[in-house]
Design a protein around this motif. Structure first.
Motif, PDB file in Angstrom:
ATOM      1  N   THR A 164      -1.994 -10.147 -14.327  1.00  0.00           N
ATOM      2  CA  THR A 164      -3.174 -10.187 -13.458  1.00  0.00           C
ATOM      3  C   THR A 164      -3.546  -8.780 -13.020  1.00  0.00           C
ATOM      4  O   THR A 164      -2.684  -7.906 -12.887  1.00  0.00           O
ATOM      5  N   GLY A 165      -4.827  -8.580 -12.788  1.00  0.00           N
ATOM      6  CA  GLY A 165      -5.299  -7.283 -12.340  1.00  0.00           C
ATOM      7  C   GLY A 165      -5.284  -7.147 -10.836  1.00  0.00           C
ATOM      8  O   GLY A 165      -4.971  -8.105 -10.101  1.00  0.00           O
ATOM      9  N   PRO A 166      -5.627  -5.966 -10.311  1.00  0.00           N
ATOM     10  CA  PRO A 166      -5.607  -5.738  -8.862  1.00  0.00           C
ATOM     11  C   PRO A 166      -6.733  -6.499  -8.177  1.00  0.00           C
ATOM     12  O   PRO A 166      -7.817  -6.694  -8.732  1.00  0.00           O
ATOM     13  N   ALA A 167      -6.486  -6.917  -6.951  1.00  0.00           N
ATOM     14  CA  ALA A 167      -7.503  -7.619  -6.173  1.00  0.00           C
ATOM     15  C   ALA A 167      -8.576  -6.676  -5.658  1.00  0.00           C
ATOM     16  O   ALA A 167      -9.671  -7.111  -5.295  1.00  0.00           O
ATOM     17  N   ILE A 168      -8.266  -5.388  -5.615  1.00  0.00           N
ATOM     18  CA  ILE A 168      -9.225  -4.350  -5.215  1.00  0.00           C
ATOM     19  C   ILE A 168      -9.148  -3.246  -6.254  1.00  0.00           C
ATOM     20  O   ILE A 168      -8.049  -2.806  -6.623  1.00  0.00           O
ATOM     21  N   ALA A 169     -10.279  -2.788  -6.739  1.00  0.00           N
ATOM     22  CA  ALA A 169     -10.290  -1.702  -7.712  1.00  0.00           C
ATOM     23  C   ALA A 169      -9.984  -0.376  -7.025  1.00  0.00           C
ATOM     24  O   ALA A 169     -10.285  -0.185  -5.838  1.00  0.00           O
ATOM     25  N   ALA A 170      -9.404   0.551  -7.767  1.00  0.00           N
ATOM     26  CA  ALA A 170      -9.060   1.855  -7.197  1.00  0.00           C
ATOM     27  C   ALA A 170     -10.287   2.567  -6.639  1.00  0.00           C
ATOM     28  O   ALA A 170     -10.211   3.248  -5.615  1.00  0.00           O
ATOM     29  N   VAL A 171     -11.446   2.395  -7.292  1.00  0.00           N
ATOM     30  CA  VAL A 171     -12.658   3.089  -6.833  1.00  0.00           C
ATOM     31  C   VAL A 171     -13.161   2.533  -5.505  1.00  0.00           C
ATOM     32  O   VAL A 171     -13.981   3.179  -4.835  1.00  0.00           O
ATOM     33  N   ASP A 172     -12.684   1.357  -5.110  1.00  0.00           N
ATOM     34  CA  ASP A 172     -13.131   0.748  -3.864  1.00  0.00           C
ATOM     35  C   ASP A 172     -12.184   1.021  -2.687  1.00  0.00           C
ATOM     36  O   ASP A 172     -12.407   0.503  -1.581  1.00  0.00           O
ATOM     37  N   LEU A 173     -11.162   1.816  -2.915  1.00  0.00           N
ATOM     38  CA  LEU A 173     -10.246   2.158  -1.832  1.00  0.00           C
ATOM     39  C   LEU A 173     -10.885   3.146  -0.865  1.00  0.00           C
ATOM     40  O   LEU A 173     -11.719   3.974  -1.257  1.00  0.00           O
ATOM     41  N   PRO A 174     -10.471   3.120   0.394  1.00  0.00           N
ATOM     42  CA  PRO A 174     -10.892   4.176   1.318  1.00  0.00           C
ATOM     43  C   PRO A 174     -10.126   5.459   0.992  1.00  0.00           C
ATOM     44  O   PRO A 174      -9.185   5.448   0.195  1.00  0.00           O
ATOM     45  N   PRO A 175     -10.496   6.582   1.597  1.00  0.00           N
ATOM     46  CA  PRO A 175      -9.699   7.798   1.406  1.00  0.00           C
ATOM     47  C   PRO A 175      -8.253   7.561   1.839  1.00  0.00           C
ATOM     48  O   PRO A 175      -8.008   7.034   2.916  1.00  0.00           O
ATOM     49  N   ILE A 176      -7.308   7.935   0.987  1.00  0.00           N
ATOM     50  CA  ILE A 176      -5.894   7.645   1.228  1.00  0.00           C
ATOM     51  C   ILE A 176      -5.201   8.876   1.816  1.00  0.00           C
ATOM     52  O   ILE A 176      -5.268   9.978   1.264  1.00  0.00           O
ATOM     53  N   ASP A 177      -4.506   8.655   2.936  1.00  0.00           N
ATOM     54  CA  ASP A 177      -3.768   9.748   3.574  1.00  0.00           C
ATOM     55  C   ASP A 177      -2.420   9.987   2.910  1.00  0.00           C
ATOM     56  O   ASP A 177      -1.983  11.132   2.790  1.00  0.00           O
TER      57      ASP A 177
END
Length: 258
Positions: A48-61
């Motif tokens: 199965t793929g991710p429930a959220i795409a990497a491009v839809d992530l907020p800025p990661i600290d």
């Protein structure tokens, strides 16, 4: 009070939000269908793929990687997002391999996140063993992460079996929320040997660390995960009340305040 929210993205991957901080664990964002080789004749297919795409992530600290050597904890798409994060925390050997903004933490070493207007967060690496005794030479180093701020904490176990190092976690840390990697991973080539916890191990661990909330991850989405949600639910159903009542399932892709 500092708000804590966790989004389960799939497999071991979660987005943890703490008072404005955005932390990402074991990033796996490849689509399903790929075959991943883990060495020594072992492999697995992503289902199965991710429930959220990497491009839809907020800025990661900060990205917290329990280990970098296996595609079910860090896949190619996950690797591509690492340079966009402010920092990457992983094992000492993994940081050498990843380079760039990666920082290695030995067990019980710490890193601190601090910024105006946000709570100070201390991240401590915790010990792990990704298989039976003497398996480290084959599977490599692995760590978990204790994430702590004034008034709260989250512990991410990482890929580990239940062993003496986790008893040390129970002795040292007061844990509020535990994110536990389960799945009872095994491979045909190594027979009955397990590389992550079964649900019964997780129950025993919870009796030691006594978290308020227990969140299972790393139990679905890959062929080599041997114990799905239904088996975990059956085991926790017979656990002591505090452990049984603390079990919390997260719907993939859904932000859950804790």
């Amino acid at each position: 009070m500092t708000e804590l929210a966790i989004t389960h993205i799939g497999g071991p991957t979660t987005l943890i939000e703490i008072g404005g901080w955005q932390l990402l664990t074991d990033p796996t964002f490849d689509p399903p269908g790929g075959l991943y080789r883990f060495g020594w004749g072992t492999s697995s297919r992503k289902l199965t793929g991710p429930a959220i795409a990497a491009v839809d992530l907020p800025p990661i600290d900060a990205v917290l990687i329990s280990h970098d050597g296996h595609g079910d904890n860090l896949d190619p798409a996950g690797r591509r997002l690492l340079p966009t994060a402010a920092t990457v925390l992983t094992t000492v050997s993994g940081a050498r391999r990843l380079g760039g903004n990666a920082r290695g933490l030995a067990p019980w070493a710490t890193a601190t996140l601090a910024a105006p207007g946000r709570p100070t967060v201390q991240i401590t690496a915790t010990p792990g063993r990704h298989g039976p005794p003497l398996s480290r030479a084959i599977v490599g180093d692995v760590i978990g992460f204790d994430v702590r701020w004034p008034g709260g904490s989250v512990w991410i176990s990482g890929d580990t079996v239940l062993y003496d190092g986790l008893h040390e976690v129970a002795k040292r840390l007061d844990i509020d929320v535990a994110v536990i990697h389960m799945g009872g991973v095994r491979f045909p080539i190594s027979g009955p040997i397990r590389y992550t916890m079964l649900a019964r191990d997780a129950v025993e661990l919870c009796e030691l660390v006594r978290p308020r909330v227990v969140i299972p991850v790393h139990y679905e989405g890959w062929k080599h995960f041997q114990q799905p949600r239904e088996a975990i639910e059956r085991e926790f159903a017979t656990a002591p009340a505090a452990t049984r009542d603390g079990l919390r399932w997260l719907t993939p892709g859904e932000r859950t305040a804790l």
